[in-house]
Design an enzyme around this catalytic site. Structure first.
Site, PDB file in Angstrom:
ATOM      1  N   GLY A   1     -29.576  83.256 -23.843  1.00  0.00           N
ATOM      2  CA  GLY A   1     -30.708  83.756 -24.620  1.00  0.00           C
ATOM      3  C   GLY A   1     -31.959  83.821 -23.766  1.00  0.00           C
TER       4      GLY A   1
ATOM      5  N   GLU B   1     -21.493  77.884 -29.223  1.00  0.00           N
ATOM      6  CA  GLU B   1     -22.938  77.689 -29.102  1.00  0.00           C
ATOM      7  C   GLU B   1     -23.389  76.591 -30.064  1.00  0.00           C
ATOM      8  OE1 GLU B   1     -24.982  81.408 -27.418  1.00  0.00           O
ATOM      9  OE2 GLU B   1     -24.899  81.621 -29.572  1.00  0.00           O
TER      10      GLU B   1
ATOM     11  N   ASN C   1     -28.297  87.851 -24.466  1.00  0.00           N
ATOM     12  CA  ASN C   1     -28.686  88.169 -25.846  1.00  0.00           C
ATOM     13  C   ASN C   1     -30.218  88.199 -25.898  1.00  0.00           C
ATOM     14  OD1 ASN C   1     -29.176  88.273 -28.562  1.00  0.00           O
ATOM     15  ND2 ASN C   1     -28.279  86.271 -29.028  1.00  0.00           N
ATOM     16  N   TRP C   2     -30.763  89.397 -25.947  1.00  0.00           N
ATOM     17  CA  TRP C   2     -32.229  89.524 -25.884  1.00  0.00           C
ATOM     18  C   TRP C   2     -32.901  89.115 -27.196  1.00  0.00           C
ATOM     19  CZ3 TRP C   2     -33.680  94.752 -23.048  1.00  0.00           C
ATOM     20  CH2 TRP C   2     -33.011  94.793 -21.813  1.00  0.00           C
TER      21      TRP C   2
ATOM     22  N   GLY D   1     -32.001  77.411 -27.714  1.00  0.00           N
ATOM     23  CA  GLY D   1     -33.456  77.530 -27.674  1.00  0.00           C
ATOM     24  C   GLY D   1     -34.192  76.209 -27.578  1.00  0.00           C
TER      25      GLY D   1
HETATM   26  P1  PGA Z   1     -30.740  80.213 -25.538  1.00  0.00           P
HETATM   27  O1  PGA Z   1     -29.976  81.123 -26.599  1.00  0.00           O
HETATM   28  O2  PGA Z   1     -30.096  80.487 -24.194  1.00  0.00           O
HETATM   29  O3  PGA Z   1     -32.170  80.654 -25.599  1.00  0.00           O
HETATM   30  O4  PGA Z   1     -30.547  78.802 -25.952  1.00  0.00           O
HETATM   31  C1  PGA Z   1     -28.589  81.283 -26.554  1.00  0.00           C
HETATM   32  C2  PGA Z   1     -28.120  82.116 -27.720  1.00  0.00           C
HETATM   33  O5  PGA Z   1     -28.719  82.018 -28.792  1.00  0.00           O
HETATM   34  O6  PGA Z   1     -27.164  82.894 -27.591  1.00  0.00           O
END
Ligand code: PGA
Length: 256
Positions: A235, A169, A9-10, A175
Site C-alpha cells: 500500500g 493481510e 495498491n494505490w 497502514g
Molecule cells: P500498507 O497497505 O502497505 O499501507 O500497509 C497494504 C494494503 O492495504 O494492501
C-alpha cells in the site's frame, strides 16, 4: 521457486496526471526482465490512462483494479463490472480488501461473487484475507483466515483456481507501520497452503500467497527470505517510485 508477484495498491491516491507521472518515473527505476511480476492498481479513474501508458511504453507492468461489481451491466449506480475492466486491459483485480470489508461492509459471500465474476471474464482475482487485532488476541487467526479464504473461493474449480492469488493481510498491520514478523506471516501462509492443498490438490499447491501490511524497503528483504512468501501487496510504500522499485529489487531471486 515460483515467480513472485509484487502488486501496488494505490488505494484512493493520485489524479490521472499524478498517476502518469508516477509510471514514467517508476519505469526508470524498476528492475528489467521478468524475475518478478509487477502489477499496479490505480484508482478506477486512472486505469485507462495508466493502461495506455503501459502499452505505449512497452513496460512489463500489469494493470490491476482495486475492486469490481459482480454483475455485467445494468442499473448499479457507481459500480464497475468485470467486462469493463477487462476491456481496459486489466489483468488482476483485488477483491475483499480489509478496507472494503471494514468500511463498506463487504462480506465473504460478496467477495465470492466477485471472484467468480472476475474468473468468468478472464481477470485474475487477488483475494485478501486477514484477522483483526482482537481476533488475533483471541487466538482466532487460523479460523478467521481459513474461513475467509474458503468462503471467498467457494465453488472455484481446480482449473480456475490457477488464476487466483491470495493475499494474507493482517488488519492490524495495514497502514500501521507494524508489519507481521516473518514467523507470524509464515505461520498463516503455511496454514493457507495446507488448506488449499486439501481443497484443490496439486492446483492448490501452486496458488501464490502474498503478504500485505506495512511492507517497506526496510522489512521486505527479510520477508522475502521466506520461500513461503510468494510476493507482496504493497500500500503506502508503493506510492513512492523509489520505495516500490526497491521492494521489487528485494523480491528478485538471488542468482545461483
Ligand atoms: P500498507 O497497505 O502497505 O499501507 O500497509 C497494504 C494494503 O492495504 O494492501
Amino acid at each position: 521457486m515460483q515467480q513472485r508477484l509484487i502488486a501496488g495498491n494505490w488505494k484512493m491516491h493520485k489524479t490521472v496526471q499524478e498517476a502518469l507521472a508516477f509510471i514514467q518515473e517508476f519505469a526508470k527505476l524498476a528492475p528489467q526482465g521478468n524475475q518478478v511480476e509487477i502489477a499496479v492498481a490505480p484508482p478506477f479513474l486512472a486505469l485507462h490512462a495508466v493502461g495506455q501508458s503501459l502499452g505505449d511504453g512497452d513496460y512489463p507492468f500489469k494493470l490491476a483494479a482495486q475492486d469490481l461489481f459482480w454483475e455485467e451491466e445494468g442499473a448499479f449506480t457507481g459500480e464497475i463490472s468485470a467486462p469493463m475492466l477487462k476491456h481496459l486491459g486489466c489483468h488482476y483485480v483485488i477483491i475483499g480488501h480489509s478496507e472494503r470489508r471494514r468500511l463498506f461492509g463487504e462480506t465473504d459471500e460478496e467477495a465470492n461473487k466477485k471472484v467468480h465474476a472476475a474468473i468468468r471474464h478472464g481477470l485474475s482475482p487477488i483475494l485478501c484475507v486477514g484477522e483483526s487485532l482482537q481476533e488475533r488476541q483471541a487466538g482466532r487467526t487460523s479460523a478467521i483466515v481459513r474461513e475467509q479464504a474458503l468462503r471467498g473461493l467457494q465453488g472455484v474449480s481446480s482449473e480456475a483456481i490457477q488464476k487466483v492469488t491470495l493475499a494474507y493481510e493482517p488488519v492490524w498491520a495495514i497502514g500501521t507501520g507494524h508489519a507481521a514478523s516473518v514467523v507470524q506471516a509464515e505461520e498463516v501462509h503455511t496454514l493457507l497452503r495446507t488448506t488449499f492443498q486439501e481443497q484443490w490438490g496439486q492446483a492448490g499447491q501452486e496458488i501464490r500467497i502474498l503478504y500485505g501490511g506495512s511492507v517497506t524497503p526496510e522489512n521486505a528483504g527479510e520477508l522475502f527470505r521466506s520461500a513461503h512468501i510468494n510476493g507482496a501487496l504493497v500500500g503506502k510504500a508503493c506510492l513512492n517510485p523509489q520505495a516500490f522499485a526497491k521492494i521489487i529489487h528485494l523480491a528478485s531471486p538471488i542468482p545461483q
